[in-house]
Write a protein that holds these residues in place. Structure first.
Motif, PDB file in Angstrom:
ATOM      1  N   ASN A 383     -27.857 -31.008  -9.061  1.00  0.00           N
ATOM      2  CA  ASN A 383     -27.051 -31.506 -10.191  1.00  0.00           C
ATOM      3  C   ASN A 383     -26.017 -32.525  -9.713  1.00  0.00           C
ATOM      4  OD1 ASN A 383     -28.248 -30.100 -12.203  1.00  0.00           O
ATOM      5  ND2 ASN A 383     -26.676 -28.527 -12.398  1.00  0.00           N
ATOM      6  N   LYS A 386     -27.812 -35.619  -9.176  1.00  0.00           N
ATOM      7  CA  LYS A 386     -28.330 -36.155 -10.440  1.00  0.00           C
ATOM      8  C   LYS A 386     -27.227 -36.784 -11.292  1.00  0.00           C
ATOM      9  CE  LYS A 386     -30.013 -33.171 -13.507  1.00  0.00           C
ATOM     10  NZ  LYS A 386     -30.943 -32.174 -14.027  1.00  0.00           N
ATOM     11  N   TYR A 387     -26.041 -36.128 -11.313  1.00  0.00           N
ATOM     12  CA  TYR A 387     -24.964 -36.628 -12.193  1.00  0.00           C
ATOM     13  C   TYR A 387     -23.933 -37.487 -11.462  1.00  0.00           C
ATOM     14  CZ  TYR A 387     -27.107 -33.376 -15.449  1.00  0.00           C
ATOM     15  OH  TYR A 387     -28.011 -32.742 -16.253  1.00  0.00           O
ATOM     16  N   ASP A 411     -18.636 -33.525  -6.391  1.00  0.00           N
ATOM     17  CA  ASP A 411     -19.157 -34.886  -6.581  1.00  0.00           C
ATOM     18  C   ASP A 411     -18.134 -35.715  -7.343  1.00  0.00           C
ATOM     19  OD1 ASP A 411     -19.653 -35.007  -9.568  1.00  0.00           O
ATOM     20  OD2 ASP A 411     -20.917 -33.276  -9.100  1.00  0.00           O
ATOM     21  N   VAL A 424     -21.451 -24.924 -20.276  1.00  0.00           N
ATOM     22  CA  VAL A 424     -22.557 -25.344 -19.389  1.00  0.00           C
ATOM     23  C   VAL A 424     -23.356 -24.187 -18.790  1.00  0.00           C
ATOM     24  CG1 VAL A 424     -21.773 -27.632 -18.711  1.00  0.00           C
ATOM     25  CG2 VAL A 424     -20.911 -25.626 -17.499  1.00  0.00           C
ATOM     26  N   TYR A 429     -27.992 -25.560 -22.602  1.00  0.00           N
ATOM     27  CA  TYR A 429     -26.878 -26.455 -22.968  1.00  0.00           C
ATOM     28  C   TYR A 429     -26.883 -27.692 -22.069  1.00  0.00           C
ATOM     29  CZ  TYR A 429     -22.299 -28.178 -24.214  1.00  0.00           C
ATOM     30  OH  TYR A 429     -21.282 -28.967 -24.664  1.00  0.00           O
ATOM     31  N   ARG A 430     -26.816 -28.858 -22.694  1.00  0.00           N
ATOM     32  CA  ARG A 430     -26.654 -30.102 -21.942  1.00  0.00           C
ATOM     33  C   ARG A 430     -25.532 -30.894 -22.598  1.00  0.00           C
ATOM     34  NH1 ARG A 430     -30.807 -34.026 -20.301  1.00  0.00           N
ATOM     35  NH2 ARG A 430     -29.578 -33.982 -18.395  1.00  0.00           N
ATOM     36  N   ALA A 431     -24.598 -31.380 -21.788  1.00  0.00           N
ATOM     37  CA  ALA A 431     -23.471 -32.135 -22.354  1.00  0.00           C
ATOM     38  C   ALA A 431     -23.968 -33.500 -22.845  1.00  0.00           C
ATOM     39  CB  ALA A 431     -22.397 -32.314 -21.288  1.00  0.00           C
ATOM     40  N   ALA A 434     -24.270 -36.112 -20.225  1.00  0.00           N
ATOM     41  CA  ALA A 434     -25.388 -35.882 -19.303  1.00  0.00           C
ATOM     42  C   ALA A 434     -26.686 -36.395 -19.930  1.00  0.00           C
ATOM     43  CB  ALA A 434     -25.501 -34.402 -18.981  1.00  0.00           C
ATOM     44  N   GLY A 441     -33.649 -33.175 -17.454  1.00  0.00           N
ATOM     45  CA  GLY A 441     -32.856 -31.934 -17.393  1.00  0.00           C
ATOM     46  C   GLY A 441     -33.299 -30.938 -18.442  1.00  0.00           C
ATOM     47  N   THR A 442     -33.143 -29.665 -18.124  1.00  0.00           N
ATOM     48  CA  THR A 442     -33.598 -28.621 -19.065  1.00  0.00           C
ATOM     49  C   THR A 442     -32.423 -27.819 -19.649  1.00  0.00           C
ATOM     50  OG1 THR A 442     -33.755 -27.005 -17.294  1.00  0.00           O
ATOM     51  CG2 THR A 442     -35.740 -28.273 -17.790  1.00  0.00           C
ATOM     52  N   GLY A 443     -31.271 -27.928 -19.015  1.00  0.00           N
ATOM     53  CA  GLY A 443     -30.124 -27.119 -19.470  1.00  0.00           C
ATOM     54  C   GLY A 443     -30.230 -25.671 -19.046  1.00  0.00           C
ATOM     55  N   GLY A 445     -30.545 -24.824 -15.477  1.00  0.00           N
ATOM     56  CA  GLY A 445     -30.188 -24.667 -14.057  1.00  0.00           C
ATOM     57  C   GLY A 445     -28.931 -23.832 -13.828  1.00  0.00           C
ATOM     58  N   LEU A 446     -27.872 -24.112 -14.593  1.00  0.00           N
ATOM     59  CA  LEU A 446     -26.612 -23.387 -14.356  1.00  0.00           C
ATOM     60  C   LEU A 446     -26.692 -21.938 -14.846  1.00  0.00           C
ATOM     61  CD1 LEU A 446     -23.795 -26.029 -15.001  1.00  0.00           C
ATOM     62  CD2 LEU A 446     -24.724 -25.218 -12.841  1.00  0.00           C
ATOM     63  N   SER A 470     -16.985 -33.452 -10.512  1.00  0.00           N
ATOM     64  CA  SER A 470     -16.954 -31.990 -10.709  1.00  0.00           C
ATOM     65  C   SER A 470     -16.911 -31.284  -9.366  1.00  0.00           C
ATOM     66  CB  SER A 470     -18.208 -31.510 -11.442  1.00  0.00           C
ATOM     67  OG  SER A 470     -18.459 -32.294 -12.571  1.00  0.00           O
TER      68      SER A 470
HETATM   69  P1  ADP Z   1     -29.632 -29.679 -16.491  1.00  0.00           P
HETATM   70  O1  ADP Z   1     -31.043 -29.433 -16.239  1.00  0.00           O
HETATM   71  O2  ADP Z   1     -29.356 -30.359 -17.789  1.00  0.00           O
HETATM   72  O3  ADP Z   1     -28.938 -30.335 -15.355  1.00  0.00           O
HETATM   73  P2  ADP Z   1     -28.001 -27.403 -15.885  1.00  0.00           P
HETATM   74  O4  ADP Z   1     -28.025 -26.036 -16.462  1.00  0.00           O
HETATM   75  O5  ADP Z   1     -28.195 -27.550 -14.454  1.00  0.00           O
HETATM   76  O6  ADP Z   1     -29.024 -28.221 -16.707  1.00  0.00           O
HETATM   77  O7  ADP Z   1     -26.623 -28.008 -16.284  1.00  0.00           O
HETATM   78  C1  ADP Z   1     -26.166 -27.854 -17.588  1.00  0.00           C
HETATM   79  C2  ADP Z   1     -25.282 -29.031 -17.972  1.00  0.00           C
HETATM   80  O8  ADP Z   1     -24.084 -28.967 -17.184  1.00  0.00           O
HETATM   81  C3  ADP Z   1     -25.851 -30.345 -17.635  1.00  0.00           C
HETATM   82  O9  ADP Z   1     -26.734 -30.786 -18.642  1.00  0.00           O
HETATM   83  C4  ADP Z   1     -24.623 -31.201 -17.552  1.00  0.00           C
HETATM   84  O10 ADP Z   1     -24.162 -31.535 -18.843  1.00  0.00           O
HETATM   85  C5  ADP Z   1     -23.633 -30.272 -16.924  1.00  0.00           C
HETATM   86  N1  ADP Z   1     -23.549 -30.438 -15.465  1.00  0.00           N
HETATM   87  C6  ADP Z   1     -24.077 -29.646 -14.530  1.00  0.00           C
HETATM   88  N2  ADP Z   1     -23.758 -30.063 -13.307  1.00  0.00           N
HETATM   89  C7  ADP Z   1     -23.005 -31.158 -13.455  1.00  0.00           C
HETATM   90  C8  ADP Z   1     -22.346 -32.061 -12.566  1.00  0.00           C
HETATM   91  N3  ADP Z   1     -22.405 -31.916 -11.258  1.00  0.00           N
HETATM   92  N4  ADP Z   1     -21.652 -33.086 -13.092  1.00  0.00           N
HETATM   93  C9  ADP Z   1     -21.572 -33.243 -14.419  1.00  0.00           C
HETATM   94  N5  ADP Z   1     -22.156 -32.440 -15.335  1.00  0.00           N
HETATM   95  C10 ADP Z   1     -22.874 -31.401 -14.849  1.00  0.00           C
END
Ligand code: ADP
Length: 489
Positions: A383, A386-387, A411, A424, A429-431, A434, A441-443, A445-446, A470
């Motif tokens: 992540n 990616k971000y 990062d 998150v 959930y995806r912001a 993002a 992204g699948t929302g 991972g976290l 972050s």
């Molecule tokens: P995704 O597959 O969308 O990355 P995650 O569950 O890993 O799904 O993350 C959920 C959301 O958290 C992301 O869609 C993003 O909005 C936010 N996010 C996660 N990691 C970061 C990061 N390092 N910087 C900014 N936003 C992040």
């Protein structure tokens, strides 16, 4: 087994002989405890009476019937012994009988005391004797232990005893004995005004005391009943809540199992379709037009997105059940981190992002699911890459902290606002920023990361500012702290 005096002065009943039934009110329990307390107190009262008699005899001139006074005072331990034996007998007979006998026993005890006190007062000067006020103590006890009606009945008995002594001596029906006060001021006992005055003062003291004390006691009992009713209600709600929680957990389990099954079923045909499309895209099934190829490539891209959702769903279902396919073992996080970073190095390099490692010298080993921790590191560092903006830097710190390891992934990428920070860790959930930054992204991972951290009895915190980057901080307990236990699955 004897009841013991607790440090706060209250009495604890023997656990083996007396077990209050569940429906026993607090005031009933209090009464049962106080009966034994009264018996104990009476031994002391007897000692006090004897000392007072002997001291009066030694210090003052009077013609009191000392022998009769001492014999009467001996009646106190005698009936106290009978009461004690009876109480023990009832106590052995069981809690139900004890409950029934307790108020009768309390009434009898107080009655015996009133008669003993009345006799002692008569033998030591009648109304001349200031100890007549000791009747009031019994009224306080009666008011708090007995019903309002019983307390007023006890006040009437006390008053009747006092009046009998006062009038008996006034009219000469009872012999009057001169106390030290009577020796100095003779004639009080046949002075009508003194007799009337002392009976009036004692009578009003008794009834007013009972009135005040029973009012307070009634109010306290009402509160007590309210508290008991409230606590029963709270218990009922807690039970309902527990049932609801259990149901929810069962539903969650079923949902997770269902998701796993569906995802599993979908994965193989989708992978097969991808293989077939690859053959078409790579002209293995004969040459195709460029436009058709472009369509096939797009279809494969969408298919890959679908496959990564399926992969994450499977990982999430496994993580929530505490098993990411692996056995729990002692995990060397430093080695694992190096592996993960090597795997992610290419995708980071493509966008000019450097991954910097800062690893502390001494690190405890973690007891856990190796595959789960690898998944955790891959998600967090993936992540961060990616971000991040192109040519950015991701710093991963690993160090010893509070008998465990702390992993920080920092990062300087797109970051997130307060609302996103709160959500998150929710599934899917995806912001907004993002989504705009990358469709990839699948929302999930976290959510996977959070489940893995919970399974390892660790913690995760997040600091982030939109547009500034972050920092994810994960703490996992080391083997020494023995906090993480493999969940039963
Ligand atoms: P995704 O597959 O969308 O990355 P995650 O569950 O890993 O799904 O993350 C959920 C959301 O958290 C992301 O869609 C993003 O909005 C936010 N996010 C996660 N990691 C970061 C990061 N390092 N910087 C900014 N936003 C992040």
């Amino acid at each position: 087994m004897e009841p013991r005096s607790a440090e706060d002065g209250s009495l604890e009943l023997p656990a083996t002989s007396y077990k209050p039934s569940d429906d026993l009110s607090l005031s009933q329990m209090e009464l049962i405890e106080r009966i034994r307390w009264l018996i104990n107190l009476r031994w002391l009262a007897f000692v006090g009476v004897v000392i007072t008699i002997l001291a009066t005899r030694a210090l003052f001139v009077s013609s009191l019937p000392w022998d009769r006074l001492l014999v009467t005072s001996l009646a106190i331990p005698a009936y106290n012994l009978v009461l004690l034996l009876h109480w023990r007998h009832v106590n052995r007979a069981g809690s139900r009988q004890l409950e029934r006998a307790s108020s009768r026993l309390a009434n009898i005890q107080i009655l015996c005391d009133l008669v003993a006190l009345g006799t002692l007062i008569h033998l030591s000067g009648g109304i001349e004797n200031p100890f007549g006020f000791y009747f009031v103590f019994h009224m306080v006890i009666a008011s708090f232990l007995l019903s309002v009606r019983a307390a007023f009945a006890q006040a009437t008995v006390a008053f009747a005893i006092f009046v009998s002594v006062a009038l008996g001596e006034y009219y000469g029906v009872l012999v009057h004995y001169y106390s030290p006060v009577g020796v100095r001021t003779p004639g009080l006992h046949f002075n009508g005004l003194a007799v009337l005055g002392s009976t009036w003062v004692i009578g009003t003291s008794l009834y007013v005391t009972v009135y005040l004390a029973t009012s307070i006691a009634t109010c306290l009992r009402r509160r007590e009943d309210q508290v008991t009713a409230l606590s029963h209600e709270i218990k009922r709600h807690a039970d309902d809540l527990q049932v609801a929680c259990d149901k929810l957990a069962a539903i969650e389990k079923a949902k997770s199992a269902y998701t796993r099954k569906v995802a599993h079923e979908l994965r193989s045909p989708l992978a097969a379709i991808d293989g077939l499309l690859r053959c078409v895209a790579e002209d293995l099934k004969g040459e195709i037009a460029d436009e058709a190829r472009e369509t096939v490539v797009q279809a494969r891209r969408r298919l890959h997105e679908l496959l990564s959702v399926i992969r994450d769903l499977l990982a999430l279902a496994a993580a929530t059940q505490g098993k990411l396919l692996g056995e729990w073992e002692s995990v060397d996080i430093r080695a694992l981190l190096n592996e993960v970073v090597t795997q992610l190095a290419d995708s980071a390099k493509e966008r000019g992002i450097t991954i910097k490692l800062e690893i502390g010298r001494e690190l405890p080993e973690v007891h856990g699911d190796r595959k789960g921790i690898e998944e955790l590191l891959t998600n967090l560092i993936g992540n961060a890459v990616k971000y991040s903006y192109a040519n950015g830097e991701v710093v991963v710190r690993l160090y010893w902290r509070r008998k465990g390891v702390q992993i920080e992934v920092v990062d300087s990428g797109i970051g997130m606002d307060e609302v996103d920070k709160e959500n998150v860790f929710e599934e899917f959930y995806r912001a907004g920023n993002a989504r705009e930054f990358t469709p990839d992204g699948t929302g999930l991972g976290l959510s996977i990361v959070k489940s893995i951290v919970d399974t390892h009895a660790g913690s995760i915190t997040l600091e982030s500012k939109k547009g500034q980057g972050s920092r994810f901080i994960v703490w996992l307990p080391g083997i020494e702290s023995r906090q993480a236990k493999r969940p039963d699955v």
